[in-house]
Design a protein around this motif. Structure first.
Motif, PDB file in Angstrom:
ATOM      1  N   ALA A  39       0.838  -1.193   0.000  1.00 18.92           N
ATOM      2  CA  ALA A  39       0.000   0.000   0.000  1.00 18.92           C
ATOM      3  C   ALA A  39       0.875   1.245   0.000  1.00 18.92           C
ATOM      4  O   ALA A  39       2.025   1.223   0.444  1.00 18.92           O
ATOM      5  CB  ALA A  39      -0.926  -0.002   1.210  1.00 18.92           C
ATOM      6  N   ARG A  40       0.302   2.334  -0.510  1.00 17.78           N
ATOM      7  CA  ARG A  40       0.997   3.616  -0.497  1.00 17.78           C
ATOM      8  C   ARG A  40       0.346   4.535   0.532  1.00 17.78           C
ATOM      9  O   ARG A  40      -0.814   4.366   0.895  1.00 17.78           O
ATOM     10  CB  ARG A  40       0.938   4.268  -1.882  1.00 17.78           C
ATOM     11  CG  ARG A  40       1.624   3.464  -2.975  1.00 17.78           C
ATOM     12  CD  ARG A  40       1.635   4.241  -4.282  1.00 17.78           C
ATOM     13  NE  ARG A  40       0.276   4.517  -4.745  1.00 17.78           N
ATOM     14  CZ  ARG A  40      -0.024   5.402  -5.698  1.00 17.78           C
ATOM     15  NH1 ARG A  40       0.931   6.114  -6.270  1.00 17.78           N
ATOM     16  NH2 ARG A  40      -1.274   5.581  -6.070  1.00 17.78           N
ATOM     17  N   GLU A  41       1.106   5.510   0.978  1.00 18.29           N
ATOM     18  CA  GLU A  41       0.577   6.486   1.931  1.00 18.29           C
ATOM     19  C   GLU A  41      -0.240   7.539   1.195  1.00 18.29           C
ATOM     20  O   GLU A  41       0.175   8.041   0.144  1.00 18.29           O
ATOM     21  CB  GLU A  41       1.735   7.154   2.681  1.00 18.29           C
ATOM     22  CG  GLU A  41       1.272   8.159   3.726  1.00 18.29           C
ATOM     23  CD  GLU A  41       2.426   8.852   4.411  1.00 18.29           C
ATOM     24  OE1 GLU A  41       2.163   9.742   5.245  1.00 18.29           O
ATOM     25  OE2 GLU A  41       3.591   8.504   4.108  1.00 18.29           O
ATOM     26  N   ASP A  42      -1.392   7.856   1.748  1.00 23.13           N
ATOM     27  CA  ASP A  42      -2.232   8.906   1.180  1.00 23.13           C
ATOM     28  C   ASP A  42      -1.581  10.260   1.473  1.00 23.13           C
ATOM     29  O   ASP A  42      -1.531  10.705   2.622  1.00 23.13           O
ATOM     30  CB  ASP A  42      -3.636   8.835   1.788  1.00 23.13           C
ATOM     31  CG  ASP A  42      -4.525   9.976   1.336  1.00 23.13           C
ATOM     32  OD1 ASP A  42      -4.140  10.704   0.400  1.00 23.13           O
ATOM     33  OD2 ASP A  42      -5.610  10.139   1.918  1.00 23.13           O
ATOM     34  N   GLY A  45      -4.761  13.435   1.805  1.00 22.55           N
ATOM     35  CA  GLY A  45      -5.744  13.557   2.874  1.00 22.55           C
ATOM     36  C   GLY A  45      -7.144  13.134   2.485  1.00 22.55           C
ATOM     37  O   GLY A  45      -8.087  13.282   3.271  1.00 22.55           O
ATOM     38  N   GLU A  46      -7.318  12.550   1.274  1.00 23.92           N
ATOM     39  CA  GLU A  46      -8.672  12.193   0.844  1.00 23.92           C
ATOM     40  C   GLU A  46      -9.248  11.043   1.674  1.00 23.92           C
ATOM     41  O   GLU A  46     -10.466  10.994   1.904  1.00 23.92           O
ATOM     42  CB  GLU A  46      -8.704  11.855  -0.641  1.00 23.92           C
ATOM     43  CG  GLU A  46      -7.887  10.651  -1.062  1.00 23.92           C
ATOM     44  CD  GLU A  46      -8.031  10.356  -2.554  1.00 23.92           C
ATOM     45  OE1 GLU A  46      -9.014  10.838  -3.158  1.00 23.92           O
ATOM     46  OE2 GLU A  46      -7.179   9.645  -3.107  1.00 23.92           O
ATOM     47  N   ILE A  47      -8.408  10.144   2.144  1.00 29.29           N
ATOM     48  CA  ILE A  47      -8.910   9.056   2.991  1.00 29.29           C
ATOM     49  C   ILE A  47      -9.395   9.615   4.317  1.00 29.29           C
ATOM     50  O   ILE A  47     -10.472   9.247   4.809  1.00 29.29           O
ATOM     51  CB  ILE A  47      -7.818   7.986   3.200  1.00 29.29           C
ATOM     52  CG1 ILE A  47      -7.562   7.224   1.904  1.00 29.29           C
ATOM     53  CG2 ILE A  47      -8.223   7.017   4.309  1.00 29.29           C
ATOM     54  CD1 ILE A  47      -6.453   6.184   2.002  1.00 29.29           C
ATOM     55  N   TRP A  75      -3.766   1.963  -3.126  1.00 29.75           N
ATOM     56  CA  TRP A  75      -3.512   0.520  -3.066  1.00 29.75           C
ATOM     57  C   TRP A  75      -3.761  -0.065  -1.674  1.00 29.75           C
ATOM     58  O   TRP A  75      -3.182  -1.095  -1.320  1.00 29.75           O
ATOM     59  CB  TRP A  75      -2.097   0.186  -3.516  1.00 29.75           C
ATOM     60  CG  TRP A  75      -1.748   0.666  -4.893  1.00 29.75           C
ATOM     61  CD1 TRP A  75      -2.599   1.199  -5.830  1.00 29.75           C
ATOM     62  CD2 TRP A  75      -0.451   0.658  -5.493  1.00 29.75           C
ATOM     63  NE1 TRP A  75      -1.921   1.532  -6.972  1.00 29.75           N
ATOM     64  CE2 TRP A  75      -0.593   1.214  -6.790  1.00 29.75           C
ATOM     65  CE3 TRP A  75       0.794   0.255  -5.066  1.00 29.75           C
ATOM     66  CZ2 TRP A  75       0.482   1.365  -7.665  1.00 29.75           C
ATOM     67  CZ3 TRP A  75       1.863   0.411  -5.943  1.00 29.75           C
ATOM     68  CH2 TRP A  75       1.705   0.942  -7.219  1.00 29.75           C
ATOM     69  N   GLN A  76      -4.609   0.582  -0.919  1.00 30.72           N
ATOM     70  CA  GLN A  76      -4.929   0.080   0.424  1.00 30.72           C
ATOM     71  C   GLN A  76      -6.116  -0.884   0.306  1.00 30.72           C
ATOM     72  O   GLN A  76      -7.207  -0.657   0.826  1.00 30.72           O
ATOM     73  CB  GLN A  76      -5.220   1.250   1.363  1.00 30.72           C
ATOM     74  CG  GLN A  76      -4.012   2.164   1.561  1.00 30.72           C
ATOM     75  CD  GLN A  76      -4.253   3.269   2.554  1.00 30.72           C
ATOM     76  OE1 GLN A  76      -5.179   3.220   3.365  1.00 30.72           O
ATOM     77  NE2 GLN A  76      -3.401   4.288   2.534  1.00 30.72           N
TER      78      GLN A  76
END
Length: 208
Positions: A39-42, A45-47, A75-76
């Protein structure tokens, strides 16, 4: 006696030890080539924004789906799938979480689960070209080429069905993409050892 360790060096050693003890992140999936997919870090801030909206109405299926959908951009997938499961529990007859979770099962290479979810989505939305396309894809990546070709052909026929078009209009480029995909699937079946040379002429005729 040994001289005392300088304070800065001591703190560095403690920090490195803490980093060593931290568990390594688990991959979201393992690719078909054996490579881990993380997974990648957001960074936008949309998550966090979607989760904040969901927190104000945690039982709202639309907000659950919205919070799940934004995670695909980073990719979460596992967290995304968990939210779709939550949506299914609250609205089991809504085709969308079944379709979206089925797609994510493809992403994490769990194809049997993908087929199960997408077949359920097809039961709930039989005129939906998007569901049909993704089910055909799940069959294809599972090596079920005959099932994939049949589903892609059904998907193409939905473009000619007035009720299907009214229920779920397709993008203008969709038919061309589907025609190419169907031809590729037919080619895969043609090369499959499961079709004998004797049966090939009848098979080719049936899929024109």
């Amino acid at each position: 006696p040994r001289p005392p360790m300088p304070r800065a060096l001591l703190l560095s050693a403690v920090f490195l030890a803490a980093c060593t003890d931290a568990p390594a992140p688990e991959p979201e999936a393992i690719s078909l080539l054996g490579e881990p997919l993380f997974a990648r870090e957001d960074t936008t801030g949309e998550i966090a924004r979607a989760d904040s909206a969901l927190a104000t109405a945690p039982g709202d299926v639309e907000r659950i789906i919205a919070a799940a959908r934004v995670r695909r951009n980073w990719w979460q997938y596992r967290d995304e799938m968990a939210l779709y499961t939550r949506a299914i529990e609250r609205a089991p007859n809504d085709w969308r979480p079944w379709r979206y979770r089925g797609h994510r099962y493809i992403s994490v290479r769990e194809f049997d689960h993908a087929i199960r979810d997408l077949e359920r989505a097809r039961e709930l939305a039989p005129l939906n070209w998007d569901v049909s396309y993704h089910l055909g894809l799940a069959y294809f990546v599972s090596g079920r080429f005959a099932d994939a070709a049949a589903e892609y052909l059904r998907c193409l026929r939905l473009a000619e069905d007035a009720a299907a078009v009214a229920a779920e209009p397709a993008p203008s480029s969709w038919r061309a993409v589907m025609t190419r995909t169907w031809k590729l699937t037919k080619a895969m079946i043609w090369e499959s050892t499961t079709i004998s040379p004797v049966a090939r002429p009848a098979f080719a005729s049936s899929w024109r």
